[in-house]
Design a protein around this motif. Structure first.
Motif, PDB file in Angstrom:
ATOM      1  N   LEU A 133       0.573  -1.192   0.005  1.00 16.96           N
ATOM      2  CA  LEU A 133       0.015  -0.154  -0.046  1.00 16.96           C
ATOM      3  C   LEU A 133       0.920   1.300  -0.168  1.00 16.96           C
ATOM      4  CD1 LEU A 133      -2.847  -0.872   2.173  1.00 16.96           C
ATOM      5  CD2 LEU A 133      -2.890  -0.979  -0.212  1.00 16.96           C
ATOM      6  N   PRO A 134       2.102   1.167   0.707  1.00 11.16           N
ATOM      7  CA  PRO A 134       2.803   2.651   0.739  1.00 11.16           C
ATOM      8  C   PRO A 134       3.334   2.819  -0.657  1.00 11.16           C
ATOM      9  CG  PRO A 134       3.458   1.352   2.646  1.00 11.16           C
ATOM     10  CD  PRO A 134       2.399   0.545   1.847  1.00 11.16           C
ATOM     11  N   VAL A 135       3.842   1.773  -1.327  1.00 17.22           N
ATOM     12  CA  VAL A 135       4.171   1.936  -2.717  1.00 17.22           C
ATOM     13  C   VAL A 135       3.048   2.339  -3.712  1.00 17.22           C
ATOM     14  CG1 VAL A 135       5.132   0.677  -4.781  1.00 17.22           C
ATOM     15  CG2 VAL A 135       6.117   0.006  -2.664  1.00 17.22           C
ATOM     16  N   LEU A 136       2.094   1.696  -3.688  1.00 17.97           N
ATOM     17  CA  LEU A 136       0.828   2.413  -4.336  1.00 17.97           C
ATOM     18  C   LEU A 136       0.539   3.841  -4.249  1.00 17.97           C
ATOM     19  CD1 LEU A 136      -1.667   1.755  -6.192  1.00 17.97           C
ATOM     20  CD2 LEU A 136      -2.786   0.955  -4.101  1.00 17.97           C
ATOM     21  N   ARG A 137       0.909   4.148  -2.988  1.00 16.44           N
ATOM     22  CA  ARG A 137       0.451   5.546  -2.605  1.00 16.44           C
ATOM     23  C   ARG A 137       1.408   6.479  -3.188  1.00 16.44           C
ATOM     24  NH1 ARG A 137       0.220   5.111   2.406  1.00 16.44           N
ATOM     25  NH2 ARG A 137       2.666   5.484   2.606  1.00 16.44           N
ATOM     26  N   GLU A 138       2.601   6.004  -3.151  1.00 13.74           N
ATOM     27  CA  GLU A 138       3.932   6.789  -3.611  1.00 13.74           C
ATOM     28  C   GLU A 138       3.764   6.795  -5.091  1.00 13.74           C
ATOM     29  OE1 GLU A 138       5.753   8.730  -1.912  1.00 13.74           O
ATOM     30  OE2 GLU A 138       4.830   8.295   0.030  1.00 13.74           O
TER      31      GLU A 138
END
Length: 451
Positions: free
Chosen positions: A207-212
Motif C-alpha cells: 500500500l505505501p508503494v501504491l500511494r507513492e
C-alpha cells in the motif's frame, strides 16, 4: 496498417504524436521510473538505485518497433520493454537492474501508461474544445438576432436565428466539455496490483508503494486494483463518444448550410482546401466533412471499449488487448475532429443576406402559423386555420406570394388589416424567445468559465 497515408488527413500531428508508439513507450517508462521511486520511498529499493532506473526511463534509448515485435510472443510489449530496460540499467548498475519492474505485472504498466497517454491527449482535446466553445459563443452573440429558416426534416418550418443555432452548438459543446473535464479530473487512476491484484510480492510495503506511485505520477490512487474493472477506460470512451456526437452535429449543420443551393455559411478558405481533383470551382467544406468522419469512427471505437468491459476473473483473455489501439485511435480521432471543428467555427463565414433570401423562398408561407394565430382572435382557431391553409394552397398552385392570397380573402381581411398581415409575414417578428435563449446560453458559457 495505412496510418501514414490516411492518418494526417484526419488527425493533426500533435494528436498523432500524443498517442504514437513512442508516446506509449515513454508513458510505460514513466510508470517504471515512478515505480522505482515509489519503492525507494517505501524502503524497498536503495534511493540511488531508484534514481538510476528513473534516469534511464527515456524512450530515446529504445525502439518502439523493436519492442513491439519482441512483445509479440508475450502478447503485450511490457516483458520486452522490461528486458530492454533491465539491460540498459545493468550497464550503469547491476544492483539497480535487480529492482526494475519490482512488484508490478505487465498490465500495471500498460494500464498506467494508458492513463498517462489519455491525460496528455485529453489536455490537447480540451484546449481545442475551449476554442470551439469560444467560437460558438462569439457566433451566438454576433448573430443573436440574425433571422434564418429553421428546418425540420430538412424542410423549412419556422423562422429562427443563426444565433440560436450557434447557441445550441455552444450548450452541447459545454456539456461534452464538462464530461471530459470530469474524466480528466477524477476518472483516471494508476494501476498497481501485481500478478493477481493483491500486491503480495511487495508484502507490507504494497500500500505505501501504491500511494507513492500515484503521487509520483500525479494520478489518483484507486481504492483497489482495477485489472478487470474497466469502467475507467470505458468512461474515457463514453466521454469521447459524447464529444464526437456533438462535433458531428455541428459539422453536419455546417455541411448542410454550405451547400451551393443554401449558401448560408462557408468554411474558412485556404490554399488547396476543399478542392476537387476534377472540378476547379468546388469549395468543399472539408474541415466539417473530415470531422464528421472522425466522429463516426470515435463512436464505433467507444463501443469497442464498452464491449471490452466483460472480462474473465482477475485477468482478461483478449478484451484487455482490444483496448489499446481502440483507445489510442479514439483519442486521436476525437482530437482531430475537435481541431477541425475549432478551425471551421473560428473562421466560419456567415451570410445573413443569403439566410434572408432563403427565408423568402417559400413566398411567406413560413409565417402561415403566425397569420393563423393572429386571425384566431377574431375568427376562431378552426376557421382561421382553414382559411390560411386554403390561401397557402392557392399560392402554391398559382405561384404567388401568400400575402397576395391573404389580401384577396375577404374573411381574412375582416380579421386582419393590410398592416397586420405585413407584420405577421415579417420573420423578425416571429422569433419567440430565440434571443432570450441565446442570452441564457451565453450566461452559461460565462458561468462555466472561458479560456
Amino acid at each position: 496498417m495505412s496510418g501514414d497515408l490516411f492518418g494526417p488527413i484526419f488527425v493533426p500531428d500533435a494528436f498523432r504524436e500524443a498517442v504514437s508508439g513512442r508516446a506509449w513507450l515513454q508513458a510505460m517508462l514513466d510508470a517504471e521510473g515512478a515505480l522505482a521511486v515509489a519503492g525507494a520511498r517505501a524502503g524497498l529499493i536503495p534511493p540511488e538505485d531508484a534514481e538510476t532506473i528513473a534516469r534511464l526511463c527515456d524512450a530515446d534509448l529504445f525502439d518502439p518497433g523493436k519492442i513491439g515485435h519482441r512483445g509479440r510472443p508475450a502478447g503485450n510489449p511490457v516483458p520486452a520493454l522490461v528486458r530492454a530496460l533491465t539491460e540498459e540499467v545493468s550497464k550503469a548498475s547491476e544492483a539497480a537492474a535487480r529492482h526494475v519492474h519490482r512488484g508490478a505485472t505487465s498490465q500495471d504498466i500498460t494500464d498506467t501508461a494508458a492513463m498517462l497517454v489519455s491525460r496528455r491527449t485529453l489536455d490537447l482535446i480540451l484546449a481545442e474544445v475551449d476554442g470551439i466553445a469560444g467560437a460558438c459563443a462569439r457566433l451566438a452573440r454576433e448573430h443573436r438576432d440574425t433571422p434564418m429558416a429553421g428546418r425540420t426534416l430538412l424542410q423549412q418550418a419556422l423562422p429562427t436565428t443563426f444565433g440560436l443555432k450557434a447557441a445550441g452548438w455552444l450548450v452541447s459543446v459545454l456539456d461534452a466539455r464538462r464530461r471530459l473535464r470530469e474524466v480528466r479530473a477524477s476518472g483516471l487512476a494508476v494501476q498497481l496490483g501485481g500478478a493477481a491484484g493483491t500486491l503480495a510480492s511487495l508484502g507490507d510495503a504494497g500500500l505505501p508503494v501504491l500511494r507513492e506511485f500515484a503521487l509520483e505520477l500525479g494520478l489518483p490512487e484507486p481504492p483497489l486494483p482495477w485489472h478487470t474493472d474497466r469502467t475507467r477506460v470505458s468512461g474515457i470512451g463514453e466521454a469521447l463518444s459524447l464529444l464526437a456526437g456533438v462535433l458531428g452535429k455541428v459539422s453536419h449543420d455546417v455541411v448542410l448550410m454550405a451547400q451551393t443551393e443554401v449558401g448560408e455559411v462557408a468554411e474558412p478558405s485556404g490554399e488547396g482546401r476543399g478542392s476537387s481533383s476534377t472540378l476547379p470551382h468546388k469549395r468543399n467544406p472539408i474541415l466539417s466533412v473530415t470531422a464528421a468522419a472522425n466522429a463516426r469512427r470515435v463512436q464505433d471505437l467507444a463501443r469497442t471499449l464498452g464491449a471490452a468491459m466483460v472480462q474473465e476473473h482477475e485477468r482478461a483473455a483478449g478484451a484487455w488487448h482490444a483496448e489499446w489501439e481502440a483507445l489510442s485511435d479514439a483519442l486521436a480521432l476525437a482530437g482531430g475532429a475537435a481541431a477541425n471543428v475549432r478551425e471551421a467555427t473560428e473562421g466560419l463565414e456567415v451570410h445573413p443576406g443569403r439566410m434572408r433570401e432563403n427565408l423568402d423562398r417559400t413566398g411567406g408561407m413560413l409565417l402561415a402559423e403566425n397569420v393563423t394565430t393572429l386571425a384566431t382572435h377574431k375568427l376562431g382557431r378552426l376557421e382561421a386555420h382553414d382559411l390560411v391553409e386554403a390561401a397557402c394552397r392557392r399560392a402554391l398552385e398559382e405561384g404567388r406570394h401568400l400575402r397576395e392570397e391573404l389580401l384577396q380573402d375577404e374573411r381574412i381581411r375582416e380579421a386582419l388589416s393590410k398592416e397586420e398581415i405585413d407584420a405577421a409575414l415579417d420573420p423578425a417578428g416571429y422569433l419567440g424567445s430565440a434571443g432570450t435563449f441565446v442570452d441564457r446560453a451565453l450566461k452559461l458559457y460565462r458561468a462555466e468559465g472561458s479560456p
